[in-house]
Design an enzyme around this catalytic site. Structure first.
Site, short mmCIF file in Angstrom:
data_model
loop_
_atom_site.label_atom_id
_atom_site.label_comp_id
_atom_site.label_asym_id
_atom_site.label_seq_id
_atom_site.Cartn_x
_atom_site.Cartn_y
_atom_site.Cartn_z
N HIS A 221 0.70 -1.02 0.08
CA HIS A 221 0.06 -0.23 -0.20
C HIS A 221 1.10 1.42 -0.52
CE1 HIS A 221 -3.16 2.92 0.40
NE2 HIS A 221 -3.19 2.13 1.28
N HIS A 260 -1.15 0.11 -11.38
CA HIS A 260 -2.05 0.05 -11.06
C HIS A 260 -3.49 -0.71 -10.50
CE1 HIS A 260 -5.05 2.69 -7.84
NE2 HIS A 260 -3.46 3.17 -7.64
N ASP A 316 3.00 6.91 -7.24
CA ASP A 316 4.50 7.19 -7.13
C ASP A 316 6.40 6.86 -7.87
OD1 ASP A 316 3.43 6.06 -4.10
OD2 ASP A 316 3.08 4.02 -4.99
C1 LIG Z 1 0.06 -1.71 -8.18
C2 LIG Z 1 0.03 -3.82 -9.15
C3 LIG Z 1 -0.37 -4.33 -8.29
C4 LIG Z 1 -1.34 -3.30 -9.90
O1 LIG Z 1 -1.17 -5.39 -10.50
P1 LIG Z 1 -2.37 -5.94 -11.17
O2 LIG Z 1 -4.10 -5.87 -10.99
O3 LIG Z 1 -1.87 -7.36 -11.67
O4 LIG Z 1 -1.97 -5.70 -13.38
P2 LIG Z 1 -2.87 -5.99 -14.15
O5 LIG Z 1 -3.91 -6.34 -14.01
O6 LIG Z 1 -1.92 -4.13 -15.02
O7 LIG Z 1 -0.94 -6.47 -14.98
C5 LIG Z 1 -1.38 -6.75 -16.71
C6 LIG Z 1 0.33 -7.21 -16.70
O8 LIG Z 1 1.06 -6.23 -16.71
C7 LIG Z 1 2.07 -6.35 -15.69
N1 LIG Z 1 2.67 -5.67 -14.57
C8 LIG Z 1 1.80 -4.82 -13.75
N2 LIG Z 1 3.00 -3.68 -13.22
C9 LIG Z 1 3.76 -4.18 -13.78
C10 LIG Z 1 5.23 -3.73 -13.16
N3 LIG Z 1 4.63 -2.43 -12.47
N4 LIG Z 1 6.19 -4.07 -13.64
C11 LIG Z 1 6.18 -4.96 -14.08
N5 LIG Z 1 5.18 -5.46 -15.17
C12 LIG Z 1 4.04 -5.31 -14.70
C13 LIG Z 1 1.54 -7.60 -15.09
O9 LIG Z 1 2.52 -8.47 -14.52
C14 LIG Z 1 0.63 -8.28 -15.31
O10 LIG Z 1 1.72 -8.61 -16.40
P3 LIG Z 1 0.83 -10.98 -17.03
O11 LIG Z 1 -0.65 -10.79 -17.50
O12 LIG Z 1 2.07 -11.00 -17.98
O13 LIG Z 1 1.34 -11.49 -15.13
C15 LIG Z 1 1.42 -3.70 -10.54
O14 LIG Z 1 0.91 -2.76 -11.05
C16 LIG Z 1 2.60 -3.35 -9.57
O15 LIG Z 1 2.54 -4.15 -8.71
N6 LIG Z 1 3.04 -2.30 -9.47
C17 LIG Z 1 4.33 -2.21 -8.99
C18 LIG Z 1 4.69 -1.77 -7.76
C19 LIG Z 1 3.74 0.08 -7.30
O16 LIG Z 1 4.26 0.78 -8.50
N7 LIG Z 1 2.75 -0.12 -6.51
C20 LIG Z 1 2.74 1.52 -5.93
C21 LIG Z 1 0.95 1.10 -6.73
S1 LIG Z 1 -0.02 2.59 -5.98
#
Ligand SMILES: CC(C)(COP(=O)(O)OP(=O)(O)OC[C@H]1O[C@@H](n2cnc3c(N)ncnc32)[C@H](O)[C@@H]1OP(=O)(O)O)[C@@H](O)C(=O)NCCC(=O)NCCS
Length: 380
Positions: A221, A260, A316
Site C-alpha cells: 500500500h 495500478h 509513486d
Molecule cells: C499495482 C499492481 C500491484 C497492479 O497489479 P495488477 O492489477 O496485477 O496489474 P495488471 O492486471 O494491470 O497487470 C497486467 C500485466 O502487466 C504486468 N505488470 C503490471 N505491473 C507491472 C509492473 N510494475 N512491472 C512489470 N510488469 C507489470 C503484470 O505482471 C501483468 O502481466 P501478466 O498478465 O503477464 O501477468 C502492479 O502494477 C505492481 O505491482 N506495480 C508495481 C508496484 C507499485 O508501483 N505499486 C504502487 C501502486 S499505487
C-alpha cells in the site's frame, strides 16, 4: 448476495456509497467532492482541500480562516505523547510509532464514536497532530531533541522545519503542500477501508485512524515510491535504462511505480508530480532521475503495448525522486503519505457514521466438513 459472487480481495465489490472521491480508472480521472485533482493542485492549498474533504464544500473566506485557526490551535505537542514515543525502542519503524501514538491519543481525552461536532473537531486535531508526531519520532529515533512546532509556518512547511530545524523556502513549502493534497484521498483503498471498518464497529476515531496507519504500513500500500528510488539507484546511467527495463521484463521483475489496480491510464496525480520534478531537477541541474524515469516510462509503454497490456506511471513513480530533491529522507516517505491521507480517513469515518452499518462480508468455506472429534491418543 450468494457465495457464487465471490471476489478475491473484494475486487470490484461496492461496499458503501460515498460522496467524497470519484475515480474513473479507465479515463485516468480523480476528483475530490466534484473538483478535479488538477484543479485543486493548481489552485487550492492544504487547509482548503482538507476542509473540502471534511465538510463537502469549499469554504468561504470566514470558514477557511476559522478552520485554519482550529488547525493552529491543535498544532501543539502533548508531553504525554512525546513520553509515549520516547518509551519506544529506537529501531521502531516510524509507522509503528505513528500507529502507537495515534491510538494513545484517544486515551488523553476520549471522544465516543458517532457523527458529532466533537468528532469533527477531533478530525481536525488529528490532521494537525499527525505531522507533529511523525517529526517528533524522526528526532527521538536519532537521539535528538524534539523541535517545537511554529505557528507562523504553513502546514507542510512546519513539518519540514520540525524534521531538521531549517525553514524550507516558499517553493519547497508550496510543492510539499500540493503533494499532500494529491495524497489526501483515494476512495476505498486498503487503509481507508480499514478506517471505515473499525469506525463502523463504533470504536472511537483515534482507534480507527490508528488501524488505518497499520494498513498503510504494508509495502503493498504505502512505500512504493521508496522502492522506485531503490530501483533507480541500481540503474548505472540514463543510457543504460532502456536495457534495464528490458531485462526487468524478461526476468518478470516488477518495475516499481508502474501499474495500478484501478487506473488503466496514467495516474492523474503523476502528471502534477512529474511537472514539479522536471522543474526542480532543471533548477538544481540534477536531471538524472527524471531522465531515467522518462526512459522507463517510454520503454514500458512500447513493450507493454506490444503485449496488449499497457501499464502507466502511478502516483509513486515521480514522487520519491521529487521528495529526494526537496531534501526529504526516504524513511519519511510512508509517514508523509499518512500525514496527507489522515484527511481522507477522517472524512470517510465521519461519512461512515452518518449512516452506519457494521461491515460483515462472508467467507467461501473450502475446508473439511463432517469430521468427528477423537481423543488425543487416537490421533495421528
Ligand atoms: C499495482 C499492481 C500491484 C497492479 O497489479 P495488477 O492489477 O496485477 O496489474 P495488471 O492486471 O494491470 O497487470 C497486467 C500485466 O502487466 C504486468 N505488470 C503490471 N505491473 C507491472 C509492473 N510494475 N512491472 C512489470 N510488469 C507489470 C503484470 O505482471 C501483468 O502481466 P501478466 O498478465 O503477464 O501477468 C502492479 O502494477 C505492481 O505491482 N506495480 C508495481 C508496484 C507499485 O508501483 N505499486 C504502487 C501502486 S499505487
Amino acid at each position: 448476495m450468494t457465495e457464487t459472487t465471490y471476489s478475491k480481495g473484494l475486487a470490484g465489490v461496492i461496499a458503501a456509497e460515498s460522496t467524497i472521491c470519484k475515480i474513473d480508472g479507465d479515463k485516468g480521472l480523480l476528483s475530490y467532492r466534484g473538483y478535479t485533482i488538477q484543479d485543486l493542485a493548481e489552485n487550492s492549498n492544504f487547509s482548503e482541500s482538507a476542509y473540502l474533504l471534511l465538510y463537502g464544500a469549499l469554504p468561504t473566506a470566514a470558514q477557511l480562516a476559522s478552520f485554519e485557526e482550529t488547525l493552529l490551535k491543535y498544532r501543539v505537542l502533548d508531553d504525554a505523547l512525546v513520553g509515549v514515543l520516547q518509551a519506544l525502542p529506537r529501531d521502531t519503524h516510524p509507522m509503528i510509532a505513528l500507529q502507537t501514538v495515534a491510538g494513545a491519543h484517544g486515551s488523553l481525552s476520549p471522544v465516543p464514536a458517532g457523527h458529532s461536532e466533537a468528532n469533527v473537531a477531533r478530525s481536525i486535531e488529528l490532521i494537525a497532530k499527525f505531522p507533529l508526531w511523525v517529526a517528533a519520532w524522526a528526532r527521538i529515533k536519532e537521539g535528538k531533541d524534539v523541535i517545537a512546532p511554529r505557528a507562523d509556518l504553513g502546514h507542510g512547511q512546519n513539518f519540514l522545519y520540525m524534521l531538521d530545524g531549517d525553514v524550507p523556502d516558499e517553493e519547497t513549502g508550496h510543492i510539499f503542500d500540493v503533494c499532500l493534497i494529491l495524497h489526501m484521498e483515494h476512495s476505498f483503498n486498503a487503509s481507508t477501508f480499514t478506517a471505515r471498518v473499525v469506525a463502523a464497529t463504533e470504536a472511537p476515531i483515534d482507534a480507527s485512524v490508528s488501524a488505518a496507519v497499520g494498513a498503510l504500513y504494508g509495502p503493498l500500500h504505502g512505500g512504493a515510491n521508496e522502492r522506485v528510488l531503490d530501483q533507480l539507484e541500481t540503474i548505472p546511467s540514463v543510457e543504460a535504462t532502456e536495457q534495464w527495463v528490458m531485462d526487468s521484463l524478461a526476468q518478470k521483475r516488477k518495475v516499481m511505480g508502474m501499474g495500478h489496480r484501478v487506473y488503466r491510464a496514467k495516474d492523474p496525480r503523476s502528471y502534477v508530480l512529474e511537472g514539479f520534478l522536471k522543474t526542480i531537477a532543471e533548477k538544481r541541474g540534477t536531471n538524472d532521475n527524471y531522465e531515467k524515469l522518462k526512459v522507463v516510462e517510454s520503454t514500458m509503454d512500447r513493450e507493454m503495448r506490444a503485449k496488449n497490456k499497457p501499464i502507466y506511471p502511478n502516483v509513486d513513480f515521480f514522487s520519491g525522486s521529487l521528495y529526494e530533491l526537496l531534501g526529504i529522507g526516504t524513511e519519511h516517505f510512508t509517514p508523509i503519505f499518512a500525514i496527507a491521507r489522515v484527511v481522507g480517513w477522517t472524512a470517510h469515518i465521519l461519512e461512515q457514521w452518518e449512516d452506519n452499518r457494521i461491515y460483515r462480508p462472508k467467507a467461501l468455506y473450502t475446508g473439511e466438513t463432517s469430521l468427528s472429534w477423537k481423543p488425543v491418543g487416537d490421533r495421528g
